[in-house]
Design a protein around this motif. Structure first.
Motif, PDB file in Angstrom:
ATOM      1  N   ARG A  54       0.823  -1.216   0.000  1.00 63.86           N
ATOM      2  CA  ARG A  54       0.000   0.000   0.000  1.00 63.86           C
ATOM      3  C   ARG A  54       0.855   1.263   0.000  1.00 63.86           C
ATOM      4  O   ARG A  54       0.378   2.344  -0.336  1.00 63.86           O
ATOM      5  CB  ARG A  54      -0.915   0.004   1.222  1.00 63.86           C
ATOM      6  CG  ARG A  54      -1.975  -1.081   1.207  1.00 63.86           C
ATOM      7  CD  ARG A  54      -2.713  -1.145   2.531  1.00 63.86           C
ATOM      8  NE  ARG A  54      -1.816  -1.533   3.627  1.00 63.86           N
ATOM      9  CZ  ARG A  54      -2.141  -1.470   4.915  1.00 63.86           C
ATOM     10  NH1 ARG A  54      -3.332  -1.014   5.265  1.00 63.86           N
ATOM     11  NH2 ARG A  54      -1.291  -1.851   5.842  1.00 63.86           N
ATOM     12  N   THR A  55       2.117   1.129   0.387  1.00 61.08           N
ATOM     13  CA  THR A  55       2.957   2.322   0.538  1.00 61.08           C
ATOM     14  C   THR A  55       4.348   2.186  -0.074  1.00 61.08           C
ATOM     15  O   THR A  55       4.979   3.197  -0.373  1.00 61.08           O
ATOM     16  CB  THR A  55       3.138   2.659   2.028  1.00 61.08           C
ATOM     17  OG1 THR A  55       3.716   1.519   2.701  1.00 61.08           O
ATOM     18  CG2 THR A  55       1.798   2.990   2.676  1.00 61.08           C
ATOM     19  N   LYS A  56       4.843   0.977  -0.282  1.00 63.35           N
ATOM     20  CA  LYS A  56       6.241   0.789  -0.648  1.00 63.35           C
ATOM     21  C   LYS A  56       6.450   0.646  -2.150  1.00 63.35           C
ATOM     22  O   LYS A  56       5.556   0.244  -2.898  1.00 63.35           O
ATOM     23  CB  LYS A  56       6.802  -0.450   0.053  1.00 63.35           C
ATOM     24  CG  LYS A  56       6.734  -0.395   1.583  1.00 63.35           C
ATOM     25  CD  LYS A  56       7.560   0.756   2.135  1.00 63.35           C
ATOM     26  CE  LYS A  56       7.525   0.755   3.658  1.00 63.35           C
ATOM     27  NZ  LYS A  56       8.296   1.879   4.244  1.00 63.35           N
ATOM     28  N   GLU A  57       7.660   0.959  -2.561  1.00 68.27           N
ATOM     29  CA  GLU A  57       8.071   0.679  -3.933  1.00 68.27           C
ATOM     30  C   GLU A  57       8.341  -0.815  -4.059  1.00 68.27           C
ATOM     31  O   GLU A  57       9.007  -1.420  -3.217  1.00 68.27           O
ATOM     32  CB  GLU A  57       9.335   1.465  -4.283  1.00 68.27           C
ATOM     33  CG  GLU A  57       9.808   1.258  -5.708  1.00 68.27           C
ATOM     34  CD  GLU A  57      11.029   2.094  -6.033  1.00 68.27           C
ATOM     35  OE1 GLU A  57      11.612   1.895  -7.118  1.00 68.27           O
ATOM     36  OE2 GLU A  57      11.404   2.943  -5.194  1.00 68.27           O
ATOM     37  N   LEU A  58       7.806  -1.428  -5.104  1.00 64.90           N
ATOM     38  CA  LEU A  58       7.931  -2.866  -5.270  1.00 64.90           C
ATOM     39  C   LEU A  58       9.302  -3.241  -5.823  1.00 64.90           C
ATOM     40  O   LEU A  58       9.861  -2.514  -6.651  1.00 64.90           O
ATOM     41  CB  LEU A  58       6.841  -3.384  -6.205  1.00 64.90           C
ATOM     42  CG  LEU A  58       5.402  -3.096  -5.791  1.00 64.90           C
ATOM     43  CD1 LEU A  58       4.439  -3.648  -6.824  1.00 64.90           C
ATOM     44  CD2 LEU A  58       5.110  -3.676  -4.429  1.00 64.90           C
ATOM     45  N   PRO A  59       9.858  -4.393  -5.415  1.00 65.98           N
ATOM     46  CA  PRO A  59      11.164  -4.848  -5.915  1.00 65.98           C
ATOM     47  C   PRO A  59      11.013  -5.516  -7.269  1.00 65.98           C
ATOM     48  O   PRO A  59      11.061  -6.748  -7.389  1.00 65.98           O
ATOM     49  CB  PRO A  59      11.604  -5.843  -4.833  1.00 65.98           C
ATOM     50  CG  PRO A  59      10.325  -6.416  -4.335  1.00 65.98           C
ATOM     51  CD  PRO A  59       9.322  -5.292  -4.383  1.00 65.98           C
ATOM     52  N   LEU A  60      10.840  -4.717  -8.315  1.00 70.00           N
ATOM     53  CA  LEU A  60      10.490  -5.253  -9.627  1.00 70.00           C
ATOM     54  C   LEU A  60      11.655  -5.297 -10.610  1.00 70.00           C
ATOM     55  O   LEU A  60      11.452  -5.649 -11.777  1.00 70.00           O
ATOM     56  CB  LEU A  60       9.348  -4.423 -10.223  1.00 70.00           C
ATOM     57  CG  LEU A  60       8.029  -4.469  -9.436  1.00 70.00           C
ATOM     58  CD1 LEU A  60       7.013  -3.510 -10.040  1.00 70.00           C
ATOM     59  CD2 LEU A  60       7.458  -5.879  -9.399  1.00 70.00           C
ATOM     60  N   ASP A  61      12.873  -4.962 -10.168  1.00 71.64           N
ATOM     61  CA  ASP A  61      14.016  -5.037 -11.072  1.00 71.64           C
ATOM     62  C   ASP A  61      14.198  -6.479 -11.551  1.00 71.64           C
ATOM     63  O   ASP A  61      14.246  -7.415 -10.758  1.00 71.64           O
ATOM     64  CB  ASP A  61      15.298  -4.574 -10.374  1.00 71.64           C
ATOM     65  CG  ASP A  61      15.295  -3.081 -10.093  1.00 71.64           C
ATOM     66  OD1 ASP A  61      14.476  -2.380 -10.724  1.00 71.64           O
ATOM     67  OD2 ASP A  61      16.076  -2.636  -9.238  1.00 71.64           O
ATOM     68  N   ASN A  62      14.268  -6.658 -12.856  1.00 78.14           N
ATOM     69  CA  ASN A  62      14.489  -7.964 -13.476  1.00 78.14           C
ATOM     70  C   ASN A  62      13.321  -8.938 -13.305  1.00 78.14           C
ATOM     71  O   ASN A  62      13.452 -10.117 -13.596  1.00 78.14           O
ATOM     72  CB  ASN A  62      15.766  -8.630 -12.935  1.00 78.14           C
ATOM     73  CG  ASN A  62      17.008  -7.833 -13.249  1.00 78.14           C
ATOM     74  OD1 ASN A  62      17.145  -7.309 -14.359  1.00 78.14           O
ATOM     75  ND2 ASN A  62      17.908  -7.708 -12.294  1.00 78.14           N
TER      76      ASN A  62
END
Length: 282
Positions: A54-62
């Motif tokens: 709801r608040t964090k940047e997602l770990p979407l690298d790669n």
């Protein structure tokens, strides 16, 4: 209890949610060669404040695919409770606002529900909004109908089959909240996970259903459990909510029939309850 799954492009790691899909989907991904248990499978849990979608940047690298499973949800006793509507609204709106724009450009599947037709509930309205945003961002929509087969603690957010099994095993009697005449289409969590994985194996466009092929009255669920466990059934006086929404295209034919799946689930619950008693003797 809920969140996203992703497969890394370079070393094919999978981020796995701690929800009802967690074990079964991880098992299927590993079986298909997408991950190795204990080496490159890691859990991503939004209940942890450092990973709150709801608040964090997602770990979407790669990351090359995302399974959007996250939602503040429960069984009908939670979804239709007037006292939970504000909580559902705030939690899930924040989730959509923070997450959807981060998924632009990444293949993802959004897990929706047949209850999008219910525009008079927060749950239905927000899932419908999620479908709109998914379509705009070129994602895939899978409407999951009445899932069972994974273990749930009995609580305000647990679902009908789980509640019935808990009652049957703990008290020897199923006390229904309704007369049981409402009909639903149930689907086992193993078939759900197979469908979610299959959604990336083919060029799926638009909306797909993931559901059983037959409508079954809730009372029939109680009868199946009673037949196997020997418990008694006491029906309620109220009328349950019907779910006669039209279906789109069912993504796959379920392999687990309802009776067999419920018996498997009962045995799962028995095993967990016996293990709990053994580890916590009186």
């Amino acid at each position: 209890e809920h969140l996203l799954l992703g497969t890394r492009k370079e070393n094919i790691q999978d981020s796995i949610n701690k929800g009802r899909f967690h074990y079964n989907l991880k098992k299927r991904l590993c079986k298909r060669g997408h991950a190795l248990i204990g080496e490159n499978v890691y859990e991503y849990d939004i209940v942890n404040s450092d990973q709150d979608c709801r608040t964090k940047e997602l770990p979407l690298d790669n990351i090359d695919r995302v399974y959007f499973l996250a939602w503040k949800v429960g069984g009908s006793k939670y979804l239709y409770d007037p006292n939970t509507q504000q909580e559902q609204l705030e939690w899930n709106m924040q989730l959509l606002q923070n997450t959807m724009h981060q998924l632009k450009g990444i293949p993802f599947v959004f897990t929706s529900t047949q209850l999008v037709a219910e525009h008079d509930t927060v749950y239905g309205a927000l899932k419908a909004l999620g479908e709109v945003m998914t379509t705009l961002y070129c994602g895939k929509v899978m409407r999951l109908w009445n899932i069972y087969g994974a273990y749930e603690d009995q609580s305000v957010v647990s679902h009908v089959i789980s509640d019935f099994i808990h009652q049957a095993l703990d008290t020897g009697k199923i006390k229904m909240m309704t007369n049981g005449m409402e009909s639903r289409r149930f689907v086992n969590v193993v078939d759900v996970c197979a469908a979610l994985h299959k959604s990336f194996d083919r060029d799926t466009v638009g909306i797909y259903d993931v559901c059983g092929e037959e409508w079954n009255e809730v009372y029939k669920i109680a009868e199946i459990i009673s037949e196997y466990t020997g418990c008694k059934i006491k029906t309620g006086d109220g009328y349950g909510t019907a779910s006669y929404q039209p279906s789109y295209r069912n993504l796959l034919k379920p392999k687990i029939d309802l009776k067999h799946g419920i018996i498997q689930t009962i045995e799962l619950y028995k095993g967990i309850k016996n293990a709990t008693r053994s580890s916590n003797p009186k």
